[in-house]
Motif scaffolding. Structure first.
Motif, mmCIF file in Angstrom:
data_model
loop_
_atom_site.group_PDB
_atom_site.id
_atom_site.type_symbol
_atom_site.label_atom_id
_atom_site.label_comp_id
_atom_site.label_asym_id
_atom_site.label_seq_id
_atom_site.Cartn_x
_atom_site.Cartn_y
_atom_site.Cartn_z
ATOM 1 N N GLY A 273 -22.725 -23.427 1.433
ATOM 2 C CA GLY A 273 -22.383 -22.383 0.476
ATOM 3 C C GLY A 273 -20.989 -21.827 0.632
ATOM 4 O O GLY A 273 -20.264 -21.646 -0.357
ATOM 5 N N LEU A 274 -20.577 -21.548 1.871
ATOM 6 C CA LEU A 274 -19.249 -20.964 2.081
ATOM 7 C C LEU A 274 -18.141 -21.925 1.657
ATOM 8 O O LEU A 274 -17.077 -21.486 1.204
ATOM 9 C CB LEU A 274 -19.068 -20.578 3.552
ATOM 10 N N SER A 275 -18.366 -23.229 1.805
ATOM 11 C CA SER A 275 -17.329 -24.175 1.388
ATOM 12 C C SER A 275 -17.027 -24.027 -0.096
ATOM 13 O O SER A 275 -15.865 -24.136 -0.524
ATOM 14 C CB SER A 275 -17.764 -25.608 1.712
ATOM 15 N N VAL A 276 -18.052 -23.776 -0.907
ATOM 16 C CA VAL A 276 -17.836 -23.599 -2.347
ATOM 17 C C VAL A 276 -17.277 -22.217 -2.647
ATOM 18 O O VAL A 276 -16.399 -22.056 -3.502
ATOM 19 C CB VAL A 276 -19.158 -23.837 -3.111
ATOM 20 N N THR B 121 -11.717 -34.218 7.916
ATOM 21 C CA THR B 121 -10.284 -34.408 7.667
ATOM 22 C C THR B 121 -9.716 -33.259 6.858
ATOM 23 O O THR B 121 -8.675 -32.675 7.201
ATOM 24 C CB THR B 121 -10.052 -35.739 6.923
ATOM 25 N N PHE B 122 -10.401 -32.901 5.799
ATOM 26 C CA PHE B 122 -9.867 -31.862 4.925
ATOM 27 C C PHE B 122 -10.070 -30.466 5.489
ATOM 28 O O PHE B 122 -9.372 -29.538 5.078
ATOM 29 C CB PHE B 122 -10.471 -31.999 3.527
ATOM 30 N N VAL B 123 -11.012 -30.291 6.411
ATOM 31 C CA VAL B 123 -11.110 -29.011 7.110
ATOM 32 C C VAL B 123 -9.807 -28.730 7.864
ATOM 33 O O VAL B 123 -9.290 -27.603 7.870
ATOM 34 C CB VAL B 123 -12.313 -29.000 8.076
ATOM 35 N N ALA C 275 -6.776 -28.575 -3.644
ATOM 36 C CA ALA C 275 -7.497 -29.846 -3.690
ATOM 37 C C ALA C 275 -8.165 -30.138 -2.346
ATOM 38 O O ALA C 275 -9.305 -30.630 -2.290
ATOM 39 C CB ALA C 275 -6.544 -30.978 -4.060
ATOM 40 N N ALA C 276 -7.482 -29.817 -1.238
ATOM 41 C CA ALA C 276 -8.069 -30.018 0.086
ATOM 42 C C ALA C 276 -9.297 -29.121 0.281
ATOM 43 O O ALA C 276 -10.305 -29.542 0.866
ATOM 44 C CB ALA C 276 -7.032 -29.742 1.169
ATOM 45 N N ALA D 63 -15.467 -28.762 0.292
ATOM 46 C CA ALA D 63 -16.746 -28.457 -0.358
ATOM 47 C C ALA D 63 -17.465 -29.732 -0.773
ATOM 48 O O ALA D 63 -18.689 -29.863 -0.590
ATOM 49 C CB ALA D 63 -16.505 -27.557 -1.569
ATOM 50 N N ALA D 64 -16.705 -30.696 -1.330
ATOM 51 C CA ALA D 64 -17.324 -31.961 -1.736
ATOM 52 C C ALA D 64 -17.873 -32.713 -0.531
ATOM 53 O O ALA D 64 -18.980 -33.271 -0.578
ATOM 54 C CB ALA D 64 -16.305 -32.825 -2.479
#
Length: 529
Positions: free
Chosen positions: A29-32, A110-112, A129-130, A135-136
């Motif tokens: 949830g937090l990622s979104v 990686t994107f974190v 985008a990162a 989130a994705a």
């Protein structure tokens, strides 16, 4: 649950999974939520939204690290405690786990790194985008895990190969697009969104009560209640879909959740409050909603929902059919490549889908072919999972779900009226409601996994024959070690999170808005701040 190797192995996996699932919903949830906040920052160029993204992102980072630490050991348990299971279904189960690790987890990890260290090194759109990639990645990770778990609940796209004594993939797309897996995925991620929304709402309400970071907190509350209301409504809709699919693929689970021992005339009533008694094989009803279960489980008013006793009687026929498949399988294995009589092969093909039911007899007799009618009846009653825990876990989950809809809806209305800080008692309700989504998520996990027993793969492989050849002492020691380790990690998580919350965002987050041209320069695509 008996405290033998099977029971202790089940308990160990249950404990590690329950601990791990304390971190998963908040990560999802937090990622979104932080991606939404950063999107607003890029669109409006208001610095406070950047500070919001960074603050909630720091809490996401703490939770992400602990989630990874607790999740890594779970996959090793398949080889440690469930080696026969791994051999039997590894051709199907291994592929989603491998894809999850290679595609989703590494994408997320990686994107974190780019999210935390790329603020001053990337353009605004590049960093955004990162963030959305984080989130994705989180959601892709959940997708492949739930595809694997959904196959265990509804083993489609596979077939048993008597030559290899394993389940093998015959249609990978059926495995991926398994309706049970897809329903579990959207239901689980929606529950994660509700968890994060309640967390952000509660922490922000605490800041408002303390008079700290009020501007940031009110904006966070507006995002949380809006996102949380949509997510909590979707959880209910998707939960209804899960009930419908359970009636198609896991009828015993559904009957146990309802404590329904006898088949009721259509449409079946939903028992809101009752007291199941598994020893007496009856449920004392206190409050029933006429026709509700029929609508949920069958989406009609004229279709019966079978009760536990009827399902047990049906299972006895499947066990007898499975014995014929077991007998044919032993003949095929004894042939060792020589010609197998046509009638034997036909007998296996005709009854092979019930082979797993014959394996239920291994708890009662060494050779299922020598099972007595009493042993067949005992094995059929083994199919009934623990009714009372399922009954009450489901109702606790549902009650919390409806409460969260009410809570999110109330704060959404207050946000629209710009009255978020008008009712201090309601702010305290939001603070004290923070644990509720976690409780609901754990109850949902119990319903899904305990309700599948005695199967590790529904209708295919009983749990009792899926374990490794370990001693009780070995399993007990590793169970104690996991409990101690995970408890320590949980204490660390809580300590780090509480410390970060008490510290709050940096002082600049409390500054009044600055005109865009007066802020620090940026390498982004927008005009210089």
């Amino acid at each position: 649950m008996e405290l033998d190797v099977v029971g202790l192995s089940r308990l160990q996996f249950a404990m590690t999974a329950l601990y791990h699932f304390l971190f998963v919903p908040l990560t999802l949830g937090l990622s979104v939520v932080i991606a939404i906040m950063e999107t607003v920052y890029v669109m409006t160029a208001r610095p406070i939204w950047r500070e919001m993204t960074k603050f909630w992102g720091s809490l996401f980072g703490i939770n992400f690290v602990l989630g990874v630490a607790t999740g890594l050991t779970m996959e090793f348990q398949f080889g440690m405690n469930w080696s026969y299971y791994s051999h039997y279904v590894g051709d199907i189960f291994g592929a989603p786990l491998a894809i999850e690790g290679l595609m989703a987890f590494f994408l997320e990890a990686t994107f974190v790194g780019l999210f935390f260290f790329g603020w001053d090194r990337m353009s605004k759109l590049g960093h955004l985008a990162a963030t959305w990639a984080v989130a994705a990645g989180s959601n892709f990770s959940a997708l492949w895990i739930l595809i694997a778990n959904g196959w265990m609940q509804n083993p489609v796209g596979s077939a048993f190969n008597p030559a290899t004594m394993r389940m093998e993939v015959v249609n990978f797309f059926e495995v991926v697009f398994n309706p049970v897996a897809q329903a579990k995925f959207v239901h689980t991620v929606s529950a994660g969104y509700v968890t994060a929304s309640a967390f952000v709402l509660g922490v922000s309400a605490w800041y408002v009560l303390k008079g700290r970071h009020v501007a940031l907190a009110k904006r966070s509350m507006a995002v949380a209640c809006s996102f949380g209301l949509l997510s909590s409504l979707s959880v209910v809709v998707l939960g209804d879909e899960s009930g419908y699919l359970a009636n198609e693929h896991q009828r015993m689970k559904l009957a146990a959740i309802e404590g329904m021992w006898e088949t009721e005339a259509a449409p079946a009533a939903f028992t809101a409050i009752g007291f199941p008694n598994q020893a007496a094989r009856e449920t004392h009803h206190i409050l029933q909603i006429p026709g509700a279960l029929g609508l949920i489980a069958t989406r009609s008013l004229n279709t019966e929902v079978p009760g536990i006793r009827e399902l047990v009687a049906r299972a006895q026929e499947r066990i007898r059919s499975g014995i014929l498949a077991y007998d044919a399988l032993q003949t095929i294995r004894a042939a060792r490549g020589a010609g197998v009589p046509t009638d034997v092969r036909n007998a296996f093909e005709e009854n092979g889908t019930n082979l797993g039911y014959a394996l239920l007899l291994l708890r009662h007799v060494d050779d299922p072919r020598r099972a007595t009618p009493a042993q067949i009846e005992a094995a059929s009653w083994d199919l009934v999972p623990p009714v009372a825990p399922l009954f009450w876990s489901f109702r606790i989950m549902v009650a919390i779900g409806f409460f969260l809809i009410l809570l999110m809806g109330t704060f959404f209305w207050l946000s629209a009226k710009q009255r978020l800080d008008h009712y201090r008692w309601l702010l305290w309700v939001a603070v004290w409601a923070i644990p509720l989504p976690w409780i609901a998520a754990e109850m949902g996990w119990i319903v899904a996994e305990l309700g599948r027993q005695p199967w590790v793969v529904e209708g295919v492989l009983p749990t009792a024959v899926a374990v490794s050849s370990l001693g009780i002492t070995q399993v007990a020691l590793t169970l104690a070690g996991f409990v101690i380790l995970y408890s320590a990690l949980f204490v660390v998580e809580m300590g780090l999170m509480l410390r970060a919350i008490r510290k709050g965002p940096p002082p600049e987050a409390d500054l009044p808005y600055l005109p865009y041209a007066q802020s620090a320069p940026t390498r982004g695509i927008l005009p210089a701040e």
